[in-house]
Design a protein around this motif. Structure first.
Motif, short mmCIF file in Angstrom:
data_model
loop_
_atom_site.label_atom_id
_atom_site.label_comp_id
_atom_site.label_asym_id
_atom_site.label_seq_id
_atom_site.Cartn_x
_atom_site.Cartn_y
_atom_site.Cartn_z
N GLY A 900 0.82 -1.21 0.00
CA GLY A 900 0.00 0.00 0.00
C GLY A 900 0.85 1.26 0.00
O GLY A 900 0.56 2.23 -0.71
N ASP A 901 1.94 1.26 0.81
CA ASP A 901 2.87 2.39 0.83
C ASP A 901 3.46 2.60 -0.57
O ASP A 901 3.53 3.72 -1.07
CB ASP A 901 4.02 2.13 1.80
N GLN A 902 3.89 1.49 -1.18
CA GLN A 902 4.53 1.57 -2.50
C GLN A 902 3.57 2.15 -3.54
O GLN A 902 3.96 2.99 -4.35
CB GLN A 902 5.01 0.17 -2.94
N ALA A 903 2.33 1.70 -3.50
CA ALA A 903 1.33 2.20 -4.46
C ALA A 903 1.11 3.69 -4.28
O ALA A 903 1.07 4.46 -5.25
CB ALA A 903 0.02 1.44 -4.29
N ARG A 904 0.97 4.13 -3.04
CA ARG A 904 0.74 5.54 -2.76
C ARG A 904 1.93 6.40 -3.20
O ARG A 904 1.76 7.47 -3.80
CB ARG A 904 0.47 5.74 -1.26
N ILE A 905 3.15 5.92 -2.93
CA ILE A 905 4.35 6.68 -3.30
C ILE A 905 4.50 6.74 -4.81
O ILE A 905 4.82 7.79 -5.38
CB ILE A 905 5.59 6.05 -2.64
N MET A 906 4.25 5.61 -5.49
CA MET A 906 4.33 5.61 -6.95
C MET A 906 3.30 6.56 -7.56
O MET A 906 3.59 7.29 -8.51
CB MET A 906 4.14 4.19 -7.49
N ALA A 925 8.06 -5.01 -14.11
CA ALA A 925 6.98 -5.13 -13.12
C ALA A 925 6.47 -3.76 -12.69
O ALA A 925 5.27 -3.53 -12.59
CB ALA A 925 7.45 -5.93 -11.90
N GLY A 926 7.41 -2.83 -12.46
CA GLY A 926 7.00 -1.48 -12.08
C GLY A 926 6.23 -0.79 -13.18
O GLY A 926 5.27 -0.05 -12.93
N ALA A 952 -3.13 -3.71 -5.64
CA ALA A 952 -3.52 -5.07 -6.04
C ALA A 952 -2.56 -5.61 -7.10
O ALA A 952 -2.19 -6.80 -7.08
CB ALA A 952 -4.96 -5.07 -6.55
N LYS A 953 -2.17 -4.75 -8.01
CA LYS A 953 -1.24 -5.17 -9.08
C LYS A 953 0.13 -5.52 -8.49
O LYS A 953 0.78 -6.49 -8.91
CB LYS A 953 -1.10 -4.06 -10.12
N THR A 961 9.38 -7.68 -6.81
CA THR A 961 9.70 -7.52 -8.24
C THR A 961 9.46 -6.08 -8.68
O THR A 961 10.01 -5.64 -9.67
CB THR A 961 8.85 -8.46 -9.11
N VAL A 962 8.63 -5.36 -7.91
CA VAL A 962 8.34 -3.97 -8.23
C VAL A 962 9.37 -3.05 -7.59
O VAL A 962 9.91 -2.15 -8.22
CB VAL A 962 6.92 -3.58 -7.75
N SER A 963 9.68 -3.29 -6.31
CA SER A 963 10.64 -2.45 -5.60
C SER A 963 11.30 -3.24 -4.49
O SER A 963 10.65 -4.02 -3.78
CB SER A 963 9.94 -1.22 -5.00
N LYS A 964 12.61 -3.04 -4.34
CA LYS A 964 13.35 -3.70 -3.26
C LYS A 964 12.98 -3.12 -1.90
O LYS A 964 13.38 -3.65 -0.87
CB LYS A 964 14.86 -3.56 -3.50
N HIS A 965 12.23 -2.00 -1.88
CA HIS A 965 11.72 -1.48 -0.61
C HIS A 965 10.79 -2.52 0.04
O HIS A 965 10.49 -2.43 1.23
CB HIS A 965 10.93 -0.19 -0.82
N LEU A 966 10.32 -3.47 -0.75
CA LEU A 966 9.38 -4.47 -0.27
C LEU A 966 10.06 -5.81 0.01
O LEU A 966 9.41 -6.81 0.30
CB LEU A 966 8.26 -4.67 -1.30
N ALA A 967 11.39 -5.84 -0.09
CA ALA A 967 12.13 -7.08 0.14
C ALA A 967 12.35 -7.30 1.64
O ALA A 967 12.09 -6.43 2.46
CB ALA A 967 13.47 -7.04 -0.59
N ASN A 968 12.87 -8.47 1.99
CA ASN A 968 13.11 -8.84 3.38
C ASN A 968 14.27 -8.01 3.93
O ASN A 968 15.41 -8.15 3.47
CB ASN A 968 13.45 -10.33 3.46
N PRO A 969 14.05 -7.13 4.94
CA PRO A 969 15.12 -6.27 5.45
C PRO A 969 16.22 -7.04 6.16
O PRO A 969 17.30 -6.49 6.38
CB PRO A 969 14.38 -5.32 6.41
N GLU A 970 15.96 -8.29 6.57
CA GLU A 970 17.01 -9.08 7.19
C GLU A 970 18.03 -9.54 6.16
O GLU A 970 19.14 -9.94 6.49
CB GLU A 970 16.42 -10.27 7.93
N VAL A 971 17.64 -9.53 4.90
CA VAL A 971 18.54 -9.91 3.81
C VAL A 971 19.17 -8.66 3.18
O VAL A 971 20.35 -8.63 2.88
CB VAL A 971 17.79 -10.73 2.74
N MET A 972 18.35 -7.64 3.00
CA MET A 972 18.83 -6.41 2.37
C MET A 972 18.09 -5.20 2.93
O MET A 972 16.87 -5.22 3.04
CB MET A 972 18.62 -6.49 0.85
N ASN A 973 18.83 -4.18 3.34
CA ASN A 973 18.23 -2.90 3.75
C ASN A 973 18.11 -2.01 2.52
O ASN A 973 19.10 -1.74 1.84
CB ASN A 973 19.11 -2.19 4.79
#
Length: 1014
Positions: A900-906, A925-926, A952-953, A961-973
């Protein structure tokens, strides 16, 4: 100036897909200094040709290396590669157009193990879902076989005890990638129970095979098994295929023909799917292997919320607690709910209006007026209300208003008795109850890690230690008062915050002192406290005047006499939060704010990121006036030449707070510097117009809080605001809104310097005093028109100099000379005392030394900028990079995000720029999410509906796949750093790119998008 840098590059314009190609600098511009003719300093940037013939950046940039490997997706596309030292030229011999060619021989170039968030890895938990990805050349549309099998022998050696687990088929997509998923819980643990000798460190392989126009294997990976039980004696799985160690036939001329057998084949692993394929396509075409390192204590990766990867195996949607923090409720969320109308009256005649410009001006005037009623107006609605091309003075139009909804803004501190919210951010826990406990870092009020009692935030509220709330719209929130119920206990807490007794101090008198009266005792006690303040501060202690007074029991003290009194240790109450919630899948627990730099601070009423109240401002004014012995300590703008339309303190502080927010004067030190300057410029807040302006710049004499001067200064503000203060110059001194707003504008972008991108502080008596000589700050270029001539200037944001506490250089930029130099220093010092800066500032004393002096402060600003969103590892890297690059303040504007954050920011970024601009930033994807925005706009849908469809998309595609902001922070910040708020952005980028922990750095949407491997 003659050109410097790379003048020509060379290399293969038709590289083969999958093969590394190196490009070289073949010449330099003659004016390039020898020390800069260093390939290690060169940036190589790749651009892609678009359908309209233009080239836009792929955001692939390398410094010091011209080696590139093009993947299958690049086949037949045209790219432009450019090398440069400073900025790309876009065309010419510094560029090379490249069209990658398909490899002649189809092959599998690599195979990777990945987590469900698409982050690479070889370390898994038995609870994980494993994603195996095969990257291929010239195999689009072909089927590959993925086989998962386990091994009970540590290291790279394997034997016949390996067990087949599962096989899957996958088709190579148009990007040259095939992927399959395996649930390790179901597959590997089942096998461990049937004979694995060391299931606490389970090892496995994935082999990928391609037969005759299908093989690849990763190294084995060990899976941590916390549910280990002693295994039953080994036995063959019922129905398992019989092992046949016979080697496959290798196709002539194939990649496999030049390789040894894959591990799967050598160890005799046989499965029915592969055997079936071998009967139809008997020849093995290719395979490969890679090694991995496994840690037995690995935690399971978190799947992207509602995300899909390359899904073959379905799994339950991931739920969890994402964050917990203290917050203030602010009505700033723009909704579509109607809230009546506003009657707007034109203040001047407006002919042949520019609707966009006039609508923006009207909005800037209406919104501050209706904000107190929790309302706002939309730009589009204002434009619709402007039905004519011209409007007369005093003409009225009706403009629709809409409701502002609440947002819960994270705060870092609050004093005792303050009403705040405790908020938990959740995902897929709608309707569930969250329990939150407030904990102490150290034993101050109660005990270390104890549950702190607080008061319910309602009339006659109860004292509670467990805060409970239901999740609604992914938030659970509880309103509380930071205090215990009993007044006696509150008094005790306040006493502890004022200091804890820590020993005694003996003071020796240097002369004779009378102490027979209370007045004399108080005077002597204050003198003693001032004299020993510096000595005690080195021990982080202080003395209280009232304690010294009690110790002065004699009527007089003579030289050599002593007095002993208690001294105190400064304490800070740090709090963190523990939250838990029973979900549909399991019980979720989390600890939040529990690390240095993230704790919530009680008792510090600092002025960062909040309004100054009327009472506080009047106290500031009173103390400043008293410091100079002025009789009038409360009224403002009383000078005879001041014709300001509203001289009330209430209106002034309201406008001042609006300007602080608008122009980012949002920290203690920024407000201190700003107030010190305007206090002097306005003759102690007594006038808004220069007393005796010079003939050389009349009628454009100094007006407003910052004394806007010269015709060019007035023209610059007119260009920025749309308000004609060139013709109506007296408005700056007479209208409160303009009096304050011109000062904020000047502070942020009104100082006129030469055009350019960087301002280096020159050596002057001012810079020598405050140590700013040679420091560099970014410039912003602005244009304006005066007397029909278009002009351009460069400007520096004075906030950045205030951050570094460069008092004399700020004064020089504001005044243009040395007028009031000593007074400005005095006012700065006095306001710091009033603000109790830095001791009471939440940023005070918690910084890292920067190169060349100064400190490194890491700020988190924005709804998705979470202090918990970066690890201590990343924080240390940022501090080191900031110090090395002389960037004392690093502003993080976004960290981990929900879909939801990503959608609003985009949505916001597309609205602010364009669809085409944003498509140049995102990958495929983006781009699909951006297409949803475009379709929604075309269909005339509401903003909220479009954002919902974009979210939803994102979930459909798989968030990471859209943004690494949504990836696991324990693996990557993953986080964004504001570029314009860096003092030396180019140096910051350069230093960051030197870090081996850096995965990627991109320049997008006014920020450095940074990914740090953990």
């Amino acid at each position: 100036m003659a050109k410097q840098g790379v003048s020509k590059i060379s290399g293969n314009p038709a590289p083969v897909i999958g093969e590394q190609t190196t490009y070289m600098v073949s010449d330099w511009y003659p004016a390039t200094p020898s020390e800069k003719r260093n390939p290690a300093l060169v940036t190589w940037e790749l651009f892609k040709k678009r359908p309209d013939g233009s080239f836009t950046t792929t955001n692939i940039r390398k410094t010091g290396s011209g080696s590139f490997t093009f993947g299958q997706v690049a086949a037949k596309h045209t790219y432009r590669l450019e090398a440069y030292l400073h900025e790309p030229e876009g065309k010419g011999p510094t560029t090379l157009d490249i069209t990658p060619q398909p490899a002649d021989v189809p092959k599998i170039s690599s195979v990777e193990l990945r987590y469900v968030d698409d982050a690479p890895g070889t370390v898994f938990s038995y609870q994980d879902k494993l994603v195996a990805k095969a990257k291929c050349i010239n195999l689009t549309g072909e089927k590959l076989i993925f086989t998962l099998w386990e091994d009970d022998v540590k290291g790279n050696g394997h034997d016949a005890n390996n067990l087949f687990v599962e096989s899957r088929e996958a088709v190579v997509d148009k990007t040259g990638v095939a992927a399959a998923e395996f649930v390790l819980t179901k597959a590997l643990m089942q096998q461990a129970a049937k004979g694995e000798r060391n299931p606490k460190e389970l090892q496995f392989y994935v082999t990928v095979e391609y037969y005759k126009n299908k093989k690849h294997a990763t190294s084995d990976a060990k899976v941590n098994n916390p549910d280990y039980k002693a295994p039953a004696p080994p036995s063959s799985p019922a129905g398992a295929p019989k092992r046949d160690p016979a080697a496959s036939t290798k196709a002539e001329g194939s990649p496999a023909a030049s390789k040894s057998a894959p591990q799967k084949e050598e160890k005799g692993i046989v499965d029915s799917m592969t055997e079936s394929v071998k009967k139809k396509l008997a020849e093995l075409w290719d395979w490969a292997e890679s090694n991995g390192i496994i840690k037995p204590d690995q935690k399971p990766a978190q799947a992207n919320p509602q995300g899909k990867t390359t899904s073959i195996v379905q799994e339950p949607k991931t739920e969890g607690l994402l964050d917990a923090y203290f917050a203030k409720e602010e009505f700033i969320k723009e909704t579509d709910e109607a809230a009546g109308q506003h009657q707007y009256k034109f203040g001047n005649n407006n002919n042949n209006i520019d609707k966009d410009k006039i609508a923006g001006i009207i909005k800037s005037k209406i919104d501050p007026v209706v904000k107190a009623d929790k309302k706002y107006t939309k730009l589009e609605n204002i434009k619709q209300s402007l039905t004519k091309t011209s409007y007369k003075k005093d003409e009225v139009i009706s403009i629709n208003l809409f409701k502002l909804g609440p947002e819960f803004i994270r705060i870092n501190s609050a004093p005792l008795e303050e009403e705040v919210y405790v908020v938990a951010k959740a995902f897929l826990l709608e309707g569930k109850e969250v329990s939150i406990r407030i904990k102490e870092k150290e034993s101050v009020f109660i005990a270390k890690d104890a549950d702190l009692p607080v008061l319910e935030g309602k009339e006659n509220g109860n004292e509670i230690t467990v805060l409970k709330a239901i999740v609604q719209n992914n938030l659970a929130k509880v309103k509380i008062k930071l205090r215990p119920k009993a007044d006696e206990k509150l008094t005790e807490w306040k006493g502890k915050l004022s200091g804890i007794k820590d020993g005694t101090h003996t003071y020796t008198f240097g002369g004779n002192n009378a102490t027979s009266t209370e007045e004399q005792k108080n005077s002597v006690a204050k003198t003693i406290a001032d004299k020993i303040k510096s000595q005690l501060s080195t021990q982080k202690k202080f003395a209280k005047t009232e304690t010294i007074v009690k110790a002065l029991t004699n009527d007089a003290y003579h030289k050599g006499d002593t007095v002993t009194f208690d001294v105190y240790k400064t304490v800070t109450e740090y709090l963190w939060l523990k939250a838990e919630c029973q979900g549909n899948l399991k019980k979720h627990e989390g600890e939040f704010l529990k690390k240095e730099g993230a704790y919530f601070v009680v008792g510090k009423r600092c002025f960062c990121n909040r309004d100054i109240t009327l009472q506080e401002f009047e106290e500031i004014l009173k103390k400043l006036r008293e410091s100079e012995g002025m009789a009038n300590t409360s009224s403002m703008f009383t000078a005879t030449n001041c014709k300001l339309d509203d001289k009330t303190n209430e209106s002034f502080i309201k406008k001042l707070n609006e300007a602080f927010t608008k122009y980012e004067i949002n920290t203690c030190i920024r407000k201190i510097h700003f107030l010190a300057q305007v206090y002097h410029e306005t003759d102690r807040l007594q006038t808004t117009k220069e007393y005796n302006g010079k003939d050389s710049y009349k009628p454009y004499v100094g007006r407003g809080l910052m004394q806007l001067t010269w015709k060019d200064g007035y023209a610059g503000y007119k260009s920025y605001s749309g308000v004609d203060v060139v013709t109506n110059y007296e408005k700056v001194a007479e209208e409160l809104n303009l009096t304050v707003d011109t000062a904020g504008w000047f502070w942020q972008q009104g100082k006129q310097l030469s055009p350019g991108s960087t301002w280096t502080v020159p050596k002057t008596s001012f810079s020598e005093y405050d140590g700013s000589t040679g420091k560099q700050f970014p410039k912003q270029e602005c244009t304006y028109e005066v007397d029909g001539v278009s002009k351009k200037y460069g400007t520096v944001n004075l906030n950045l100099l205030a951050d570094a506490d460069y008092i004399d250089t700020v004064s020089w930029l504001v005044n243009g000379g040395g007028n009031g130099r000593t007074e400005r220093r005095k006012y700065l010092k006095e306001i710091k005392k009033i603000f109790k800066y830095p001791e009471e500032c939440i940023h005070g004393g918690k910084t890292t030394p920067a190169a060349g002096g100064g400190t490194v402060n890491i700020h988190f600003e924005g709804e998705t900028a979470l202090a918990d969103g970066i690890s201590q590892r990343t924080r240390t890297i940022l501090e080191e990079v900031g110090a090395a690059s002389k960037n004392n303040d690093i502003y993080i504007t976004s960290t981990a995000r929900t879909p939801g954050d990503q959608a609003r920011i985009m949505y916001g970024n597309i609205s602010r720029t364009s669809v085409a601009t944003q498509k140049g930033i995102y990958a495929n994807a983006g781009d699909q999410v951006i297409d949803v925005y475009a379709a929604g706009k075309k269909a005339g849908k509401a903003e909220a509906d479009i954002i919902s469809e974009m979210e939803a998309k994102i979930n459909e595609l798989g968030p990471s796949t859209v943004s690494k902001h949504l990836a696991n922070p324990e693996v990557m910040n993953t986080f964004d750093v504001s570029i314009r708020r860096l003092s030396n952005p180019a140096d910051f980028k350069s230093e960051m790119q030197k870090r081996t922990e850096l995965h990627q750095l991109l320049d997008e949407n006014g920020a450095y998008h940074i990914e740090i491997n953990q």
